[in-house]
Scaffold this motif. Structure first.
Motif, short mmCIF file in Angstrom:
data_model
loop_
_atom_site.label_atom_id
_atom_site.label_comp_id
_atom_site.label_asym_id
_atom_site.label_seq_id
_atom_site.Cartn_x
_atom_site.Cartn_y
_atom_site.Cartn_z
N ARG A 32 0.86 -1.19 0.00
CA ARG A 32 0.00 0.00 0.00
C ARG A 32 0.89 1.23 0.00
NH1 ARG A 32 -2.66 -1.24 4.28
NH2 ARG A 32 -4.52 -1.92 3.21
N GLY A 45 -12.13 4.00 -0.47
CA GLY A 45 -11.11 3.35 0.35
C GLY A 45 -10.24 4.35 1.06
N TYR A 83 -5.61 0.17 -2.87
CA TYR A 83 -4.86 -1.05 -2.60
C TYR A 83 -5.75 -2.18 -2.06
CZ TYR A 83 -1.51 -4.29 -0.55
OH TYR A 83 -0.82 -5.42 -0.23
N ASP A 84 -6.60 -1.86 -1.09
CA ASP A 84 -7.47 -2.89 -0.51
C ASP A 84 -8.42 -3.48 -1.55
OD1 ASP A 84 -6.27 -2.60 2.01
OD2 ASP A 84 -7.63 -0.97 2.54
#
Length: 108
Positions: A32, A45, A83-84
């Motif tokens: 991340r 996010g 990223y998630d």
């Protein structure tokens, strides 16, 4: 194997390219990270992106031009700006998976 699919060619930035992951590993580590300079953070996010932090020499990523500092910006043609979200999508995707990678400015 780097594959730029003609139907998307007009959508890719000059610094973007696709890597097709058929089976096994990409041969790279991602983490991340904040978006690079000049790229707006995602409103979804936490605003992070998937940054390449390690590339295995002679692995799939390396042989396709992926280098430390590059970012993953799409998965199977779908833009990924968090990223998630990338991690969740990558885990669910059947193989082959097509990653669109944006070259870091240090490689240009």
């Amino acid at each position: 194997m780097v594959q730029v699919f003609e139907s998307w060619a007009h959508q890719l930035a000059p610094t973007d390219f696709d890597v097709l992951v058929r089976v096994g590993s990409l041969g790279a580590s991602l983490t991340r990270a904040l978006p690079p300079e000049g790229v707006a953070a995602s409103t979804a996010g936490n605003g992070s992106m998937a940054l390449v932090t390690k590339v295995v020499t002679n692995g799939l990523a390396f042989s396709n031009g992926v280098r430390v500092g590059d970012y993953v910006c799409a998965l199977n043609g779908r833009p990924v700006s968090d990223y998630d979200e990338f991690v969740a999508m990558f885990a669910r995707c059947p193989r082959p998976v097509r990653l669109t990678v944006r070259l870091s400015l240090i490689h240009i």
